[in-house]
Motif scaffolding. Structure first.
Motif, PDB file in Angstrom:
ATOM      1  N   PHE A 250      45.129  31.088  32.488  1.00 36.32           N
ATOM      2  CA  PHE A 250      44.945  31.446  33.892  1.00 36.32           C
ATOM      3  C   PHE A 250      45.822  30.494  34.709  1.00 36.32           C
ATOM      4  O   PHE A 250      45.613  29.289  34.702  1.00 36.32           O
TER       5      PHE A 250
ATOM      6  N   TYR B 285      47.334  29.462  38.335  1.00 38.27           N
ATOM      7  CA  TYR B 285      47.061  29.612  39.768  1.00 38.27           C
ATOM      8  C   TYR B 285      47.825  28.540  40.522  1.00 38.27           C
ATOM      9  O   TYR B 285      47.626  27.348  40.290  1.00 38.27           O
TER      10      TYR B 285
ATOM     11  N   LYS C 158      48.478  28.582  44.100  1.00 36.61           N
ATOM     12  CA  LYS C 158      48.281  28.477  45.544  1.00 36.61           C
ATOM     13  C   LYS C 158      47.765  27.092  45.911  1.00 36.61           C
ATOM     14  O   LYS C 158      47.069  26.452  45.136  1.00 36.61           O
TER      15      LYS C 158
ATOM     16  N   TRP D  95      46.181  26.457  49.044  1.00 33.74           N
ATOM     17  CA  TRP D  95      45.453  26.399  50.301  1.00 33.74           C
ATOM     18  C   TRP D  95      44.102  25.708  50.272  1.00 33.74           C
ATOM     19  O   TRP D  95      43.541  25.439  51.314  1.00 33.74           O
ATOM     20  N   PHE D  96      43.526  25.456  49.106  1.00 32.95           N
ATOM     21  CA  PHE D  96      42.345  24.562  49.120  1.00 32.95           C
ATOM     22  C   PHE D  96      42.136  23.957  47.758  1.00 32.95           C
ATOM     23  O   PHE D  96      42.793  24.318  46.807  1.00 32.95           O
TER      24      PHE D  96
ATOM     25  N   THR E 109      36.770  35.094  39.532  1.00 34.01           N
ATOM     26  CA  THR E 109      37.839  34.318  40.163  1.00 34.01           C
ATOM     27  C   THR E 109      39.184  34.644  39.538  1.00 34.01           C
ATOM     28  O   THR E 109      40.196  34.834  40.238  1.00 34.01           O
ATOM     29  N   VAL E 110      39.210  34.704  38.191  1.00 35.80           N
ATOM     30  CA  VAL E 110      40.463  35.013  37.503  1.00 35.80           C
ATOM     31  C   VAL E 110      40.965  36.402  37.921  1.00 35.80           C
ATOM     32  O   VAL E 110      42.155  36.605  38.172  1.00 35.80           O
TER      33      VAL E 110
ATOM     34  N   ALA F 221      42.047  36.370  41.816  1.00 37.95           N
ATOM     35  CA  ALA F 221      42.719  35.151  42.306  1.00 37.95           C
ATOM     36  C   ALA F 221      43.801  35.456  43.328  1.00 37.95           C
ATOM     37  O   ALA F 221      43.960  34.745  44.318  1.00 37.95           O
ATOM     38  N   ARG F 222      44.526  36.551  43.119  1.00 40.32           N
ATOM     39  CA  ARG F 222      45.663  36.800  44.002  1.00 40.32           C
ATOM     40  C   ARG F 222      45.240  37.215  45.407  1.00 40.32           C
ATOM     41  O   ARG F 222      46.043  37.195  46.324  1.00 40.32           O
TER      42      ARG F 222
ATOM     43  N   LEU G  31      42.443  35.818  46.832  1.00 34.20           N
ATOM     44  CA  LEU G  31      41.475  34.841  47.322  1.00 34.20           C
ATOM     45  C   LEU G  31      41.839  34.240  48.672  1.00 34.20           C
ATOM     46  O   LEU G  31      40.960  33.845  49.434  1.00 34.20           O
ATOM     47  N   HIS G  32      43.138  34.191  48.973  1.00 35.30           N
ATOM     48  CA  HIS G  32      43.485  33.539  50.239  1.00 35.30           C
ATOM     49  C   HIS G  32      42.967  34.298  51.443  1.00 35.30           C
ATOM     50  O   HIS G  32      42.819  33.742  52.518  1.00 35.30           O
TER      51      HIS G  32
ATOM     52  N   LEU H 200      40.015  35.174  51.598  1.00 34.63           N
ATOM     53  CA  LEU H 200      38.606  34.784  51.670  1.00 34.63           C
ATOM     54  C   LEU H 200      38.426  33.295  51.913  1.00 34.63           C
ATOM     55  O   LEU H 200      37.352  32.743  51.718  1.00 34.63           O
TER      56      LEU H 200
END
Lengths: 206, 206, 206
Positions: B199, B201, B203, B205-206, C76-77, C80-81, C83-84, C86
């Motif tokens: 997996f 990831y 990004k 942003w947090f 989440t997996v 994931a794309r 999620l931003h 949210l």
């Protein structure tokens, strides 16, 4: 007994200070400073109690111990810029802390009727593991595994302490001998850079 | 039973060796080598016992286990330069250790009357967590979370072992099936580089 | 009670998601994703129970909690794309999780008859330590020690919760006050970047 208690408090404070300084090197905030101080000073005893199933943990039964580590941490933040004048005092307090907490760890295991090997190991865990957790939380390989004699001093102190009791020598004499030998070896190790031999392995294959 | 015990000792030694080699890669001293060996070999069972409240811990009840891990660690230091001749032996021993410690972990939880899910998890923790602690102490992201099938093998072994017992199949047959399937899958995974999907990831942003 | 339970589940899922995302940032496989999710969501309560000797651990007594964290991790997996979109929902859920798990941790210690200081600490460990373990497993200095108010919010929530009960105020009023104050402070801290003062120490001498 009162002297030992005073030495224990001094050693606890020295451990907490080393945790607070490690937090400062990572630019942590006060939360990090207080936690690192507590973990460094009380982590070894906590690990010992969890391994031996010895409840309640010391700081749960006596929460004022967390007050001592927090006070030492805040003092460290306040006087950090003058600490280099106290380098030798600090090294001495830290060595005292190592020796005294080792003996306390041995006492706990002896009172539980553990065999000699576990008693010595219990002293070593009590004296040394707090610094390991501190280093893990600071994202570095624990100093314990590569710097001057530290765990070895703890094992020697534990061996003298347990061996003396097994031989029926009086408690005060044994304690004094363990403190004297432990402090001497630790301070000589720091002074002359004595360490255990290193094991260097560079192969990649697994 | 005697065969299983011999396999357990072999697996314990292989785990200890992997800990000692990890210590060598970080140029640790003998303290680090002995500790990493003990933590890698016995850390999974320790974590399981602490989580389940299963006291005394195995190495507290049987301190000679620490003698086995220390002996394996010292042997590793002595023969390190010849170890690459033993690569396949080592991989086999490590796979055996994974399978056998998983079954031991399942046994502990079953004897405590835990539900099936906790029994399988207990086996997985016993088989896998020692390596996680080893990697944390070496300041790297645990291999368990990204390399060839390992935890998955442990879960499969646990499922076969528990499922077989639940179905009333004889202990020896179940054990043999778990060992055979576990070794086969682990060795195939190493040979062909099989892993779980990753997996990724990125990004921020947090 | 039903509302609190729903908030607890939401907070647990948010913690698990933060663990899964941390795993994704290190390109871990599904084993790592599931483990990081479980450790982040349940690690704080596990540490509290081990420290207080409060057995059985929550997830051993109720293994379906691991189903919740695993479900949140897999979700989440999958999403994931997206999620931003949210981000704010996630920050709110995470804040709710912090407040609710803190109160649960206080409850456990109060039911054991611990003194006030240990009750507040128990709440803080329950609410905050999961993220520390997550960051250690991802090989980074824990965010808890340097980012916006988090442990401080937990301590404030615990203090209001315990203080209210000590003063004999009704349970529902105290809970509401703790939730309101905790959520407000946490969300303001995130919005305006409020943090505790940093301690920066750069000397090398020990």
């Amino acid at each position: 007994m009162t002297l030992l208690f005073a030495l224990y408090m001094a050693g606890l404070a020295a451990s907490a200070m080393s945790g607070a300084l490690a937090a400062g090197r990572r630019s942590m905030d006060w939360v990090g400073v207080l936690m690192l101080a507590a973990v460094t000073a009380l982590g070894g005893g906590t690990m010992r109690d969890v391994f031996l199933g010895h409840y309640p943990l010391s700081w749960v039964a006596e929460p004022w111990l967390l007050g001592v580590t927090s006070g030492a941490a805040l003092l460290t933040v306040m006087v950090a810029r003058y600490l280099h004048y106290l380098k030798y005092t600090f090294l001495l307090l830290d060595a005292i802390g190592l020796v005294v907490t080792t003996m306390i760890g041995c006492d706990v295991a002896m009172q539980m009727g553990q065999p000699v090997s576990i008693v010595v190991l219990s002293g070593m865990i009590t004296g040394c593991v707090g610094g390991v957790v501190r280093d893990v939380l600071c994202n570095q390989v624990p100093l314990l595994f590569s710097s001057e004699l530290y765990a070895s001093v703890s094992v020697m102190v534990g061996a003298i302490y347990v061996g003396g009791h097994e031989l029926g020598i009086g408690h005060d004499v044994v304690t004094l001998a363990a403190v004297a030998c432990g402090l001497t070896l630790r301070l000589l190790a720091v002074r002359y850079g004595w360490g255990m031999p290193k094991f260097v392995y560079n192969k990649d294959w697994f």
